[in-house]
Scaffold this active site. Structure first.
Site, PDB file in Angstrom:
ATOM      1  N   ALA A  84       0.855  -1.192   0.000  1.00 54.19           N
ATOM      2  CA  ALA A  84       0.000   0.000   0.000  1.00 54.19           C
ATOM      3  C   ALA A  84       0.884   1.233   0.000  1.00 54.19           C
ATOM      4  O   ALA A  84       2.042   1.182   0.427  1.00 54.19           O
ATOM      5  CB  ALA A  84      -0.911   0.009   1.224  1.00 54.19           C
ATOM      6  N   GLY A  97       0.346   3.322  -6.536  1.00 55.95           N
ATOM      7  CA  GLY A  97       1.641   3.946  -6.834  1.00 55.95           C
ATOM      8  C   GLY A  97       2.377   3.189  -7.932  1.00 55.95           C
ATOM      9  O   GLY A  97       3.108   3.764  -8.729  1.00 55.95           O
ATOM     10  N   GLY A  98       2.152   1.883  -7.988  1.00 59.59           N
ATOM     11  CA  GLY A  98       2.779   1.058  -9.023  1.00 59.59           C
ATOM     12  C   GLY A  98       1.917   0.913 -10.267  1.00 59.59           C
ATOM     13  O   GLY A  98       2.290   0.200 -11.200  1.00 59.59           O
ATOM     14  N   GLU A 104      -5.501  -4.899  -8.818  1.00 55.58           N
ATOM     15  CA  GLU A 104      -5.349  -5.131  -7.372  1.00 55.58           C
ATOM     16  C   GLU A 104      -6.706  -5.117  -6.673  1.00 55.58           C
ATOM     17  O   GLU A 104      -6.983  -5.942  -5.798  1.00 55.58           O
ATOM     18  CB  GLU A 104      -4.435  -4.066  -6.761  1.00 55.58           C
ATOM     19  CG  GLU A 104      -2.981  -4.242  -7.164  1.00 55.58           C
ATOM     20  CD  GLU A 104      -2.079  -3.103  -6.731  1.00 55.58           C
ATOM     21  OE1 GLU A 104      -0.869  -3.332  -6.615  1.00 55.58           O
ATOM     22  OE2 GLU A 104      -2.569  -1.984  -6.509  1.00 55.58           O
TER      23      GLU A 104
HETATM   24  C1  5RP Z   1       0.868  -0.850  -6.856  1.00 54.64           C
HETATM   25  C2  5RP Z   1       0.573  -0.590  -5.427  1.00 54.64           C
HETATM   26  C3  5RP Z   1       1.632  -0.927  -4.453  1.00 54.64           C
HETATM   27  O1  5RP Z   1       1.151  -1.886  -3.579  1.00 54.64           O
HETATM   28  C4  5RP Z   1       2.025   0.299  -3.696  1.00 54.64           C
HETATM   29  O2  5RP Z   1       2.441   1.275  -4.631  1.00 54.64           O
HETATM   30  C5  5RP Z   1       3.154   0.025  -2.692  1.00 54.64           C
HETATM   31  O3  5RP Z   1       4.323  -0.264  -3.372  1.00 54.64           O
HETATM   32  P1  5RP Z   1       5.689  -0.505  -2.606  1.00 54.64           P
HETATM   33  O4  5RP Z   1       5.545  -1.770  -1.846  1.00 54.64           O
HETATM   34  O5  5RP Z   1       6.721  -0.580  -3.710  1.00 54.64           O
HETATM   35  O6  5RP Z   1       5.925   0.696  -1.704  1.00 54.64           O
HETATM   36  O7  5RP Z   1      -0.477  -0.161  -5.043  1.00 54.64           O
HETATM   37  O8  5RP Z   1      -0.183  -0.415  -7.681  1.00 54.64           O
END
Ligand code: 5RP
Length: 230
Positions: A84, A97-98, A104
């Protein structure tokens, strides 16, 4: 977050995985650690099957020998483990973020349970410091942006919308062929209200507010693992 902390959080989540489970497998650097832990357990005899939440996660699973299925073949999952960007009160999350938020959310919603893996910097008192990813149709982008501003305004939020770019400077394209607008609204005191507003906009495919999906977060910090529930 160090890789060590990500690994610890992933290991704590993997303790909840039992042989025979059908798993949703998240996306991001913390979820990657989970895939690595899972692969080790599989080589030690654990039997699971997983639905990956992105092409990136699918590629890593294939590389490491984690057996995969799809939601068409396996529409109901026991558990999803995912990272998250923010963890707020009642385990409301900001994710995306990804760039994998749509898959998801579909996978988490198809699961009996969702466990969040993260480090303690992801815990916030109010969501909104991390820009909220909103997945949108490329068609009608300008009108959708206008509608998002208006929807946010309905609940007293204003801010900027940034069209996400990839490393090559092109518009970032999700696995589903959509764009992402990163919305900096500042504090989001009522995530449910914003989620309802955004979901009502036709050009919005999905937003990164995950509400009532996670039941447990295993969060790594300097003092070890803390468990958050709702
Ligand atoms: C991808 C996401 C990821 O879970 C989120 O961005 C967290 O990434 P990380 O573990 O690299 O901090 O939502 O869409």
């Amino acid at each position: 977050m160090s890789d060590m902390m990500k690994r610890r959080s992933a290991e704590a989540a993997a303790d909840h995985v039992k042989s025979g489970m059908k798993l949703g497998i998240g996306t991001g650097s913390t979820a990657e650690q989970f895939v690595r832990v899972l692969a080790e357990k599989i080589s030690d005899g654990l039997e699971i099957i997983g639905v990956p939440t992105s092409e990136r996660t699918a590629a890593l699973c294939r590389e490491l020998g984690v057996p995969l299925t799809t939601l068409d073949e396996t529409p109901h999952l026991d558990l999803t483990v995912d990272g998250a960007d923010e963890i707020g009160p009642d385990l409301a999350l900001v994710k995306g973020g990804g760039g994998a938020l749509l898959r998801e959310k579909i996978v988490a919603a198809a699961s009996d349970e969702m466990i969040v893996i993260a480090d303690e910097t992801k815990i916030v008192g109010t969501l909104g410091t991390f820009p909220l990813p909103i997945e949108v149709m490329p068609f009608g982008l300008g009108a959708t942006e206008l509608a998002i501003r208006s929807a946010a305004g309905n609940i007293g939020l204003t801010g900027t919308l940034a069209l996400r770019q990839d490393a090559a400077g092109q518009n970032f394209m999700t696995d589903g062929g959509h764009f992402i607008l990163d919305a900096s609204f500042g504090r989001i005191p009522d995530p449910e209200a914003l989620a309802l507003e955004l979901s009502a906009i036709p050009g919005v495919v999905e937003h990164g507010l995950f509400i009532d999906l996670a039941r447990l977060a295993v969060v790594a910090g300097a003092d070890g693992i803390q468990t958050l529930t709702r």
